[in-house]
Motif scaffolding. Sequence first.
Motif: not given
Length: 130
Positions: A53, A55-56, A102, A105-106, A108-111
């Motif tokens: 993946g 990063l946005a 954790s 994932r935060e 990478l998913h933009g959190d």
Amino acid sequence: MTIDFGFDIDFDDSAARQLRRYVREVVTGLGLRGDSSCFELTPLPGAYIALEGRLAEHPDHYVALVWKESAGWSIAIENRLGELVEVARLEGLHPAPASVVSWVREVLHGDKRSNRDFAALLPEPRTSSS
């Protein structure tokens, strides 16, 4: 006949086994196979895990998870020169693998937004002076 080499040979590889186990737990926790990861003990212990993946904030750059004994875990992306540039850092030198997973994932998913201005770290385009 006894041969004396004049130095001690140390075959204790417990540090390598511990680091391998630690990195493997992070890799498997992320659902990766580990074929794009490595670790080293010299000159300083460290690890590299290629992440799937993007990063946005930086969709055109490969992403890696990097661990250094002196700095802990960070997420880095490759700049135009192929050099790794840190864009996010996890607190602590040896957090539990589940905490690392954790956090990754935060990020990478933009959190969680990266904590670096990546554009400031890119080399400036060269201008020719004629």
